[in-house]
Design a protein around this motif. Structure first.
Motif, PDB file in Angstrom:
ATOM      1  N   THR A 114      -0.669 -11.970  -0.331  1.00  0.00           N
ATOM      2  CA  THR A 114       0.345 -12.306  -1.335  1.00  0.00           C
ATOM      3  C   THR A 114       1.503 -11.327  -1.232  1.00  0.00           C
ATOM      4  O   THR A 114       1.327 -10.129  -1.489  1.00  0.00           O
ATOM      5  CB  THR A 114      -0.260 -12.254  -2.755  1.00  0.00           C
ATOM      6  OG1 THR A 114      -1.386 -13.130  -2.822  1.00  0.00           O
ATOM      7  CG2 THR A 114       0.768 -12.658  -3.795  1.00  0.00           C
ATOM      8  N   PRO A 115       2.702 -11.796  -0.853  1.00  0.00           N
ATOM      9  CA  PRO A 115       3.832 -10.881  -0.668  1.00  0.00           C
ATOM     10  C   PRO A 115       4.141 -10.033  -1.901  1.00  0.00           C
ATOM     11  O   PRO A 115       4.473  -8.852  -1.769  1.00  0.00           O
ATOM     12  CB  PRO A 115       4.999 -11.822  -0.343  1.00  0.00           C
ATOM     13  CG  PRO A 115       4.347 -13.013   0.279  1.00  0.00           C
ATOM     14  CD  PRO A 115       3.052 -13.185  -0.468  1.00  0.00           C
ATOM     15  N   ALA A 116       4.011 -10.608  -3.098  1.00  0.00           N
ATOM     16  CA  ALA A 116       4.320  -9.847  -4.312  1.00  0.00           C
ATOM     17  C   ALA A 116       3.404  -8.637  -4.441  1.00  0.00           C
ATOM     18  O   ALA A 116       3.852  -7.551  -4.822  1.00  0.00           O
ATOM     19  CB  ALA A 116       4.191 -10.743  -5.541  1.00  0.00           C
ATOM     20  N   ASN A 117       2.130  -8.802  -4.126  1.00  0.00           N
ATOM     21  CA  ASN A 117       1.198  -7.686  -4.218  1.00  0.00           C
ATOM     22  C   ASN A 117       1.514  -6.607  -3.183  1.00  0.00           C
ATOM     23  O   ASN A 117       1.507  -5.415  -3.492  1.00  0.00           O
ATOM     24  CB  ASN A 117      -0.242  -8.173  -4.044  1.00  0.00           C
ATOM     25  CG  ASN A 117      -0.779  -8.874  -5.277  1.00  0.00           C
ATOM     26  OD1 ASN A 117      -0.315  -8.638  -6.390  1.00  0.00           O
ATOM     27  ND2 ASN A 117      -1.755  -9.743  -5.090  1.00  0.00           N
ATOM     28  N   VAL A 203      -9.082   1.887   0.626  1.00  0.00           N
ATOM     29  CA  VAL A 203      -8.927   0.534   1.147  1.00  0.00           C
ATOM     30  C   VAL A 203      -8.725  -0.444  -0.001  1.00  0.00           C
ATOM     31  O   VAL A 203      -9.484  -0.446  -0.978  1.00  0.00           O
ATOM     32  CB  VAL A 203     -10.156   0.119   1.974  1.00  0.00           C
ATOM     33  CG1 VAL A 203      -9.938  -1.262   2.573  1.00  0.00           C
ATOM     34  CG2 VAL A 203     -10.434   1.139   3.069  1.00  0.00           C
ATOM     35  N   LEU A 204      -7.707  -1.273   0.132  1.00  0.00           N
ATOM     36  CA  LEU A 204      -7.422  -2.324  -0.847  1.00  0.00           C
ATOM     37  C   LEU A 204      -7.680  -3.665  -0.175  1.00  0.00           C
ATOM     38  O   LEU A 204      -7.000  -4.012   0.802  1.00  0.00           O
ATOM     39  CB  LEU A 204      -5.976  -2.227  -1.324  1.00  0.00           C
ATOM     40  CG  LEU A 204      -5.595  -0.896  -1.986  1.00  0.00           C
ATOM     41  CD1 LEU A 204      -4.092  -0.839  -2.236  1.00  0.00           C
ATOM     42  CD2 LEU A 204      -6.358  -0.697  -3.286  1.00  0.00           C
ATOM     43  N   GLY A 205      -8.673  -4.392  -0.681  1.00  0.00           N
ATOM     44  CA  GLY A 205      -9.107  -5.613  -0.027  1.00  0.00           C
ATOM     45  C   GLY A 205      -8.416  -6.861  -0.524  1.00  0.00           C
ATOM     46  O   GLY A 205      -7.648  -6.840  -1.489  1.00  0.00           O
ATOM     47  N   SER A 206      -8.712  -7.948   0.143  1.00  0.00           N
ATOM     48  CA  SER A 206      -8.134  -9.250  -0.152  1.00  0.00           C
ATOM     49  C   SER A 206      -8.335  -9.645  -1.611  1.00  0.00           C
ATOM     50  O   SER A 206      -9.367  -9.356  -2.213  1.00  0.00           O
ATOM     51  CB  SER A 206      -8.775 -10.308   0.746  1.00  0.00           C
ATOM     52  OG  SER A 206      -8.552 -11.602   0.256  1.00  0.00           O
ATOM     53  N   GLU A 207      -7.337 -10.326  -2.148  1.00  0.00           N
ATOM     54  CA  GLU A 207      -7.390 -10.772  -3.533  1.00  0.00           C
ATOM     55  C   GLU A 207      -8.537 -11.746  -3.776  1.00  0.00           C
ATOM     56  O   GLU A 207      -9.037 -11.866  -4.892  1.00  0.00           O
ATOM     57  CB  GLU A 207      -6.062 -11.456  -3.916  1.00  0.00           C
ATOM     58  CG  GLU A 207      -4.826 -10.572  -3.804  1.00  0.00           C
ATOM     59  CD  GLU A 207      -4.151 -10.672  -2.437  1.00  0.00           C
ATOM     60  OE1 GLU A 207      -4.839 -11.016  -1.452  1.00  0.00           O
ATOM     61  OE2 GLU A 207      -2.947 -10.399  -2.340  1.00  0.00           O
ATOM     62  N   ILE A 225     -12.830   1.493 -10.970  1.00  0.00           N
ATOM     63  CA  ILE A 225     -11.918   1.905 -12.039  1.00  0.00           C
ATOM     64  C   ILE A 225     -12.586   1.478 -13.343  1.00  0.00           C
ATOM     65  O   ILE A 225     -12.868   0.284 -13.519  1.00  0.00           O
ATOM     66  CB  ILE A 225     -10.549   1.225 -11.896  1.00  0.00           C
ATOM     67  CG1 ILE A 225      -9.853   1.690 -10.618  1.00  0.00           C
ATOM     68  CG2 ILE A 225      -9.670   1.532 -13.118  1.00  0.00           C
ATOM     69  CD1 ILE A 225      -8.561   0.949 -10.313  1.00  0.00           C
ATOM     70  N   PRO A 226     -12.892   2.411 -14.239  1.00  0.00           N
ATOM     71  CA  PRO A 226     -13.579   2.037 -15.490  1.00  0.00           C
ATOM     72  C   PRO A 226     -12.781   1.003 -16.274  1.00  0.00           C
ATOM     73  O   PRO A 226     -11.553   1.081 -16.362  1.00  0.00           O
ATOM     74  CB  PRO A 226     -13.676   3.367 -16.246  1.00  0.00           C
ATOM     75  CG  PRO A 226     -13.547   4.424 -15.204  1.00  0.00           C
ATOM     76  CD  PRO A 226     -12.633   3.856 -14.163  1.00  0.00           C
ATOM     77  N   MET A 227     -13.474   0.033 -16.842  1.00  0.00           N
ATOM     78  CA  MET A 227     -12.838  -1.046 -17.584  1.00  0.00           C
ATOM     79  C   MET A 227     -13.393  -1.112 -19.007  1.00  0.00           C
ATOM     80  O   MET A 227     -14.575  -0.842 -19.236  1.00  0.00           O
ATOM     81  CB  MET A 227     -13.105  -2.389 -16.899  1.00  0.00           C
ATOM     82  CG  MET A 227     -12.539  -2.505 -15.505  1.00  0.00           C
ATOM     83  SD  MET A 227     -10.749  -2.744 -15.522  1.00  0.00           S
ATOM     84  CE  MET A 227     -10.408  -2.427 -13.796  1.00  0.00           C
ATOM     85  N   ALA A 228     -12.548  -1.482 -19.927  1.00  0.00           N
ATOM     86  CA  ALA A 228     -12.957  -1.694 -21.318  1.00  0.00           C
ATOM     87  C   ALA A 228     -12.541  -3.097 -21.744  1.00  0.00           C
ATOM     88  O   ALA A 228     -11.853  -3.809 -21.015  1.00  0.00           O
ATOM     89  CB  ALA A 228     -12.321  -0.643 -22.226  1.00  0.00           C
ATOM     90  N   VAL A 236      -4.977  -6.533  -7.585  1.00  0.00           N
ATOM     91  CA  VAL A 236      -5.025  -5.476  -6.572  1.00  0.00           C
ATOM     92  C   VAL A 236      -3.825  -4.530  -6.665  1.00  0.00           C
ATOM     93  O   VAL A 236      -3.961  -3.318  -6.476  1.00  0.00           O
ATOM     94  CB  VAL A 236      -5.151  -6.074  -5.158  1.00  0.00           C
ATOM     95  CG1 VAL A 236      -3.914  -6.887  -4.771  1.00  0.00           C
ATOM     96  CG2 VAL A 236      -5.419  -4.988  -4.126  1.00  0.00           C
ATOM     97  N   ALA A 237      -2.646  -5.059  -6.999  1.00  0.00           N
ATOM     98  CA  ALA A 237      -1.474  -4.192  -7.127  1.00  0.00           C
ATOM     99  C   ALA A 237      -1.595  -3.282  -8.345  1.00  0.00           C
ATOM    100  O   ALA A 237      -1.195  -2.112  -8.301  1.00  0.00           O
ATOM    101  CB  ALA A 237      -0.201  -5.028  -7.214  1.00  0.00           C
ATOM    102  N   SER A 238      -2.170  -3.797  -9.426  1.00  0.00           N
ATOM    103  CA  SER A 238      -2.389  -2.971 -10.622  1.00  0.00           C
ATOM    104  C   SER A 238      -3.425  -1.888 -10.346  1.00  0.00           C
ATOM    105  O   SER A 238      -3.267  -0.732 -10.756  1.00  0.00           O
ATOM    106  CB  SER A 238      -2.854  -3.842 -11.793  1.00  0.00           C
ATOM    107  OG  SER A 238      -1.879  -4.800 -12.125  1.00  0.00           O
ATOM    108  N   ALA A 239      -4.498  -2.256  -9.637  1.00  0.00           N
ATOM    109  CA  ALA A 239      -5.518  -1.273  -9.278  1.00  0.00           C
ATOM    110  C   ALA A 239      -4.931  -0.190  -8.397  1.00  0.00           C
ATOM    111  O   ALA A 239      -5.244   1.001  -8.549  1.00  0.00           O
ATOM    112  CB  ALA A 239      -6.679  -1.970  -8.572  1.00  0.00           C
ATOM    113  N   ALA A 240      -4.061  -0.584  -7.469  1.00  0.00           N
ATOM    114  CA  ALA A 240      -3.411   0.399  -6.594  1.00  0.00           C
ATOM    115  C   ALA A 240      -2.563   1.366  -7.412  1.00  0.00           C
ATOM    116  O   ALA A 240      -2.519   2.567  -7.107  1.00  0.00           O
ATOM    117  CB  ALA A 240      -2.553  -0.318  -5.557  1.00  0.00           C
ATOM    118  N   SER A 241      -1.893   0.869  -8.436  1.00  0.00           N
ATOM    119  CA  SER A 241      -1.072   1.736  -9.290  1.00  0.00           C
ATOM    120  C   SER A 241      -1.923   2.788  -9.994  1.00  0.00           C
ATOM    121  O   SER A 241      -1.580   3.971 -10.027  1.00  0.00           O
ATOM    122  CB  SER A 241      -0.326   0.904 -10.334  1.00  0.00           C
ATOM    123  OG  SER A 241       0.571   0.011  -9.733  1.00  0.00           O
TER     124      SER A 241
END
Length: 253
Positions: A114-117, A203-207, A225-228, A236-241
């Motif tokens: 995905t180009p946006a990601n 490593v950031l994997g496929s969506e 990444i801990p989630m609540a 994936v882009a948010s996780a990368a941030s």
């Protein structure tokens, strides 16, 4: 001695009449050449030729088919493309050649289509001071106008490292002594509770499909990444941030 650098590892190819004109009129960018389809005419084509002449940029003519091949795009090139110099882009082999100067923290993109990601990851990683972002030529969205737009132009200046595939990159990095960490929602360890050495690959994997088999076999440790709030995972882009700015926080603390 560094390897001979391919044009694909030096330039970001921009296609389309407006994107090419914008690149030519942005004096923060260095344009190597412009290619126009034979017989192409019109006011914006004249503007492109004039802007290229003002900056002493070479203008070549080629068949419409050749322009499509060079652009790597079958529908949106509009008969115009430009090669823009990406000053910080280089082959991964060159980056790893000297261990004393090799990048410390690296992102490896595996199957992100995905180009946006891809664009948002380039922007975030550059802003957070990540030393290198491996963007393979195959299996990942091309560095095209959609990625450039999503990165708000940062794609031209990001520390991009090129290889043929993510699997090839994982092998090279693992052999060079880098541990490879993968983001996985159900991993027992988290990015906050794990210590990283001076060199590490994330490593950031496929969506949709996750990591490729070649990359998965090289993973040293999965991290979560801990989630609540009942949320299972992040885009994936948010996780990368989250990851990139956690690495920056550690660097600054």
């Amino acid at each position: 001695m560094t390897s001979e650098v391919s044009p694909k590892d030096r330039f970001v190819t921009v296609y389309g009449r407006k994107p090419v004109l914008e690149a030519l009129t942005d004096h923060d960018l260095r344009v190597d050449k412009v290619v126009l389809a034979e017989g192409l005419r019109g006011p914006i084509i004249e503007e492109i030729k004039e802007a290229a002449a003002d900056r002493a940029v070479r203008v070549h003519r080629a068949s419409a088919h050749r322009v499509k091949v060079l652009a790597g795009n079958g529908r949106h090139d509009q008969g115009v493309l430009a090669d823009v110099v990406a000053r910080k882009m280089r082959p991964l082999t060159d980056a790893l050649e000297d261990p004393a100067t090799a990048p410390g923290k690296i992102l490896l993109l595996d199957g992100l289509t995905t180009p946006a990601n891809v664009g948002m990851i380039l922007r975030t990683a550059t802003a957070a001071g990540i030393d290198g972002i491996v963007v393979p030529h195959r299996g990942v969205a091309s560095l095209d106008p959609l990625v450039i737009k999503a990165s708000a132009g940062v794609a031209f200046h990001a520390p991009v490292l090129r290889t043929r595939t993510a699997g090839e990159a994982a092998e090279m990095l693992s052999d060079a002594g880098y541990p490879l960490y993968a983001l996985e929602a159900d991993a027992p360890d988290t990015i906050y509770g794990t210590e990283f050495g001076s060199r590490a690959v994330f490593v950031l994997g496929s969506e949709t499909a996750g990591l490729s088999e070649e990359v998965q076999s090289r993973i040293t440790q999965p991290l979560a990444i801990p989630m609540a709030g009942g949320v299972e995972s992040l885009n994936v882009a948010s996780a990368a941030s989250v990851l990139c700015f956690e690495l920056l926080r550690r660097k600054l603390s």
